[in-house]
Design an enzyme around this catalytic site. Structure first.
Site, short mmCIF file in Angstrom:
data_model
loop_
_atom_site.label_atom_id
_atom_site.label_comp_id
_atom_site.label_asym_id
_atom_site.label_seq_id
_atom_site.Cartn_x
_atom_site.Cartn_y
_atom_site.Cartn_z
N LYS A 79 -10.10 -26.13 52.31
CA LYS A 79 -10.33 -27.44 51.70
C LYS A 79 -9.85 -28.55 52.64
O LYS A 79 -8.80 -28.40 53.27
CB LYS A 79 -9.59 -27.50 50.36
CG LYS A 79 -9.83 -28.74 49.52
CD LYS A 79 -9.16 -28.62 48.15
CE LYS A 79 -9.34 -29.86 47.30
NZ LYS A 79 -8.69 -29.74 45.98
N SER A 154 -11.52 -30.75 41.94
CA SER A 154 -11.87 -31.38 43.20
C SER A 154 -12.21 -30.38 44.30
O SER A 154 -12.81 -30.78 45.31
CB SER A 154 -10.73 -32.29 43.69
OG SER A 154 -9.57 -31.51 43.94
N SER A 178 -8.01 -28.23 39.72
CA SER A 178 -9.01 -28.30 40.78
C SER A 178 -9.36 -26.99 41.48
O SER A 178 -10.29 -26.97 42.27
CB SER A 178 -8.59 -29.30 41.84
OG SER A 178 -8.92 -30.58 41.40
N1 GLN Z 1 -9.49 -33.51 37.64
C1 GLN Z 1 -8.07 -33.75 37.83
C2 GLN Z 1 -7.84 -35.09 38.47
O1 GLN Z 1 -8.78 -35.75 38.70
C3 GLN Z 1 -7.47 -32.64 38.63
C4 GLN Z 1 -7.69 -32.75 40.08
C5 GLN Z 1 -6.94 -31.72 40.87
O2 GLN Z 1 -6.48 -30.70 40.35
N2 GLN Z 1 -6.76 -32.02 42.13
O3 GLN Z 1 -6.76 -35.50 38.73
#
Ligand code: GLN
Length: 470
Positions: A79, A154, A178
């Site tokens: 990532k 994400s 995410s």
């Molecule tokens: N969807 C969540 C956010 O927008 C989690 C994102 C994540 O785990 N990086 O913060």
């Protein structure tokens, strides 16, 4: 479909025995990326030359050296919020465009030492803020199972890269879901480890008290293998526990109690996903487990608490991006302050700006007690809810998301609806416990995952049970 017909460790044995080369595996990965990435956009950077050079280096090692490498010759995607020495790392943001880290993240050091070959850096919501991969400065990612659907976020690029068979394994990060949510939407396995199991050194911080790096792959045993490589002591992350994760034979579920939180099966869960989780329940029972109802009375406040804590920490973490130290700098500015302002105005995307403002607000004098302190107190209550629930069960089974992947553009105008898709995942991050998403079924061709959560450091039992569901 999967990148290999067998487990990663079986392919590793073939590379070690010389019946297949690391270069052949890398060429296979690069060929699929060349064919599918233009449409799916899972990668921000494909490091083809570096990957080929590295594969040749591995192939030139002695068989004794290869025999010590548990990921010998395996192509892995990383990532793009995880630092890779000499390879651009953007965190999905224009503000880091062109930034080339001078060092590797702890997890990158670990996978390289284990013989992995990094083929590229995967797309993500900017600074890991999002649930759909529509917030990246490098374009949206498409779900390989339905190109009109989001892959989740994400870590949507990592999930899509695995689901499209571009790589057998990928690293993601999970702050509020995410890893698990895109794994669920793309039909793969994703593990969010206990907070403190995997060092965050070299991970570009979003919300430091919630962030964890974890493995994503087609198979539970492949993810367990990658987790065993990246877990472990690292003094450069002060929250690292020093604990290891060791893979062993998968144990039995006989006599194990699986908790079903009543609050997770109420309003908001779609009938289709409920029916799929019912099938997972049946599989666990068939393997000898007993189902019990448990209660998490404070989880209805999890999303509110999460979005206050995460934005507060993000507003502080992102202050370092000012045009001086990393990446992008606005041109034609008249003073230092003007340069800061223009760089941040031009470099950050809308979602990131929104969260920096929200986070600054909840931390500001006069509002701190009302918002940040309250959210931190709610976090403690949620942590206790899980501690109490785990007095009555060994593991918790729940959905990962209320519904399968939504269509691109469907929720972009309604941030609250977008945030609500994290309802079943954020609590594990608030409580610091591990969670895994396992493919459990499909609705109209779109995958749906089931989630298992375990007490802190109980990855072993959680992964045992995940292998029953797989
Ligand atoms: N969807 C969540 C956010 O927008 C989690 C994102 C994540 O785990 N990086 O913060």
């Amino acid at each position: 479909m999967s990148f290999f017909d067998t487990s990663v460790s079986e392919v590793v044995s073939q590379v070690q025995a010389g019946t297949i080369t690391a270069l052949e595996l890398v060429e296979k990965s690069l060929a699929v990326i060349a064919e599918k990435n233009p449409e799916i956009n899972a990668f921000i950077t494909v490091s083809a030359a570096e990957a080929r050079a590295r594969a040749k280096e591995i192939d030139a090692l002695s068989s004794e050296e290869k025999s010590k490498m548990v990921l010998c010759g395996i192509p892995v995607a990383v990532k793009d919020n995880i630092s890779t020495k000499g390879i651009m790392t953007t965190s999905g943001s224009k503000i880091l465009d062109g930034y080339i880290p001078p060092y590797d993240a702890h997890v990158v050091e670990k996978i390289l030492a284990a013989g992995a070959v990094i083929v590229g850096k995967t797309n993500l919501d900017e600074f890991a803020m999002g649930s759909s991969n529509e917030n990246s400065a490098y374009g949206i990612v498409r779900n390989p199972r339905n190109l009109n659907a989001v892959p989740g976020g994400s870590s949507g690029g990592s999930a899509a890269a695995v689901a499209a068979d571009m790589v057998p394994l990928a690293l993601g990060s999970d702050t509020g879901g995410s890893i698990r949510q895109p794994a669920s939407h793309c039909g793969i396995v994703g593990v969010k480890p206990t907070y403190g199991l995997v060092s965050r050194y070299g991970l570009i911080a979003y919300a430091s008290s919630l962030d964890q790096i974890g493995p994503m792959g087609h198979r539970v045993d492949d993810c367990a293998l990658l987790l065993s490589v990246i877990a472990g002591e690292d003094r450069r992350d002060s929250t690292n526990s020093g604990k290891n994760y060791e893979i062993g034979s998968f144990g039995s579920l006989k006599g194990k109690k699986i908790g079903l939180p009543a609050e997770y099966f109420g309003e908001g869960l779609t009938d289709e996903v409920r029916a799929i989780i019912d099938e997972s329940k049946a599989k666990l029972v068939a393997a000898g487990a007993e189902l019990v109802t448990v209660h998490l009375p404070n989880v209805s406040h999890a999303i509110a608490s999460y979005y206050v804590i995460a934005t507060a920490e993000a507003s502080s973490n992102l202050s370092r991006f000012d045009g001086v130290k990393f990446g992008y700098r606005a041109q034609g500015t008249t003073s230092l302050i003007d340069m800061y302002k223009k760089t941040r105005a031009e470099g950050f995307g809308e979602e990131v700006k929104k969260r920096i403002m929200l986070g600054t607000y909840v931390l500001s004098s006069g509002y701190y007690d009302a918002y940040y302190l309250k959210a931190a107190q709610v976090r403690t209550l949620i942590t206790r809810d899980f501690e109490n629930a785990f007095k009555e069960c060994d593991l918790i089974l729940s959905p990962v998301t209320p519904a399968p992947a939504f269509m691109i553009g469907e929720k972009t105008s309604d941030p609250i609806q977008m945030y609500l898709t994290d309802i079943y995942t954020v609590s594990a991050n608030l409580a610091g416990i591990p969670g895994v998403s396992i493919p459990a079924g499909e609705v109209n061709g779109l995958p749906v995952g089931a989630q298992l959560m375990a007490p802190k450091w109980a990855e072993k039992g959680m992964i045992d049970a995940a292998s029953v569901l797989a």
